[in-house]
Design an enzyme around this catalytic site. Sequence first.
Site, PDB file in Angstrom:
ATOM      1  N   LYS A  21       1.101  -1.028  -0.246  1.00  0.00           N
ATOM      2  CA  LYS A  21       0.036   0.544   0.144  1.00  0.00           C
ATOM      3  C   LYS A  21       0.960   1.021   0.068  1.00  0.00           C
ATOM      4  CE  LYS A  21      -4.386   0.233   2.260  1.00  0.00           C
ATOM      5  NZ  LYS A  21      -5.087   0.858   3.446  1.00  0.00           N
ATOM      6  N   ILE A  22       0.846   2.226  -0.807  1.00  0.00           N
ATOM      7  CA  ILE A  22       1.170   3.773  -1.602  1.00  0.00           C
ATOM      8  C   ILE A  22       0.732   4.550  -1.647  1.00  0.00           C
ATOM      9  CG2 ILE A  22       2.603   4.495  -2.830  1.00  0.00           C
ATOM     10  CD1 ILE A  22       4.677   1.810  -1.971  1.00  0.00           C
TER      11      ILE A  22
END
Length: 221
Positions: free
Chosen positions: A84-85
């Site tokens: 997750k960015i």
Amino acid sequence: MKIFLDTANVNEIKEGLSWGLVDGVTTNPSLIEKEKGANFKDIVKKILEATPGPVSIEVVATDFDGMIKQAHKIRELGSNAVVKIPMTIDGLRAIRKLSEENIPVNCTLVFSPIQALFAAKAGAKYVSPFVGRLDDIAEDGMQLIEQIKTIFMNYDIETEILVASIRNPVHVVRAALIGADVATLPFEVLKKLPQHPKTDEGLSKFLADWKKLFPDGNFPL
Ligand code: E4P
């Protein structure tokens, strides 16, 4: 529409999986913090092992190099790990690099249709628009989902729309009507979805009538 559970609690994940309702899991630093005292690596490993589907784990670095390093560490923990960015300029650079390495990315903290388009262009596997947090500031979160859906359909974009920050069953119904790919739900919302007061009322009536026929509750087949 796939259903993910938005939690870092392994018991909730196991329970949801046993109901056959959970296709994947999303976590974030706040959800990890709720599991007070537990070792981060242990929690992540347990979640990855318990879940057959994809599990999003968020980086906490905010610079490109740091995000890439943390992403690689997350991926080492399991082949179902999705990185997750956050939706930032460094984040977009990291998404591009990771997608070139075939590492699946969930771009988080998306609040506008153009952010979603840019994340998709960078190669994100999922974009996570936060509907509840938009509703909180008197905007219409689900309208954002409609806009992203239209844009992705206009350009045959394969990035999946993962509706996040869901607060109630109505969000889930609207997500399904719009044709979102995934809805990630807190456990409390997941529990409510199969229930309906008319179902409970109907079942009580059927059972009460059956008892009139067979007071000992027999089922004579
Ligand atoms: C999504 O992946 C996020 O973890 C989550 O949906 C955030 O929801 P919140 O706004 O309820 O914190």
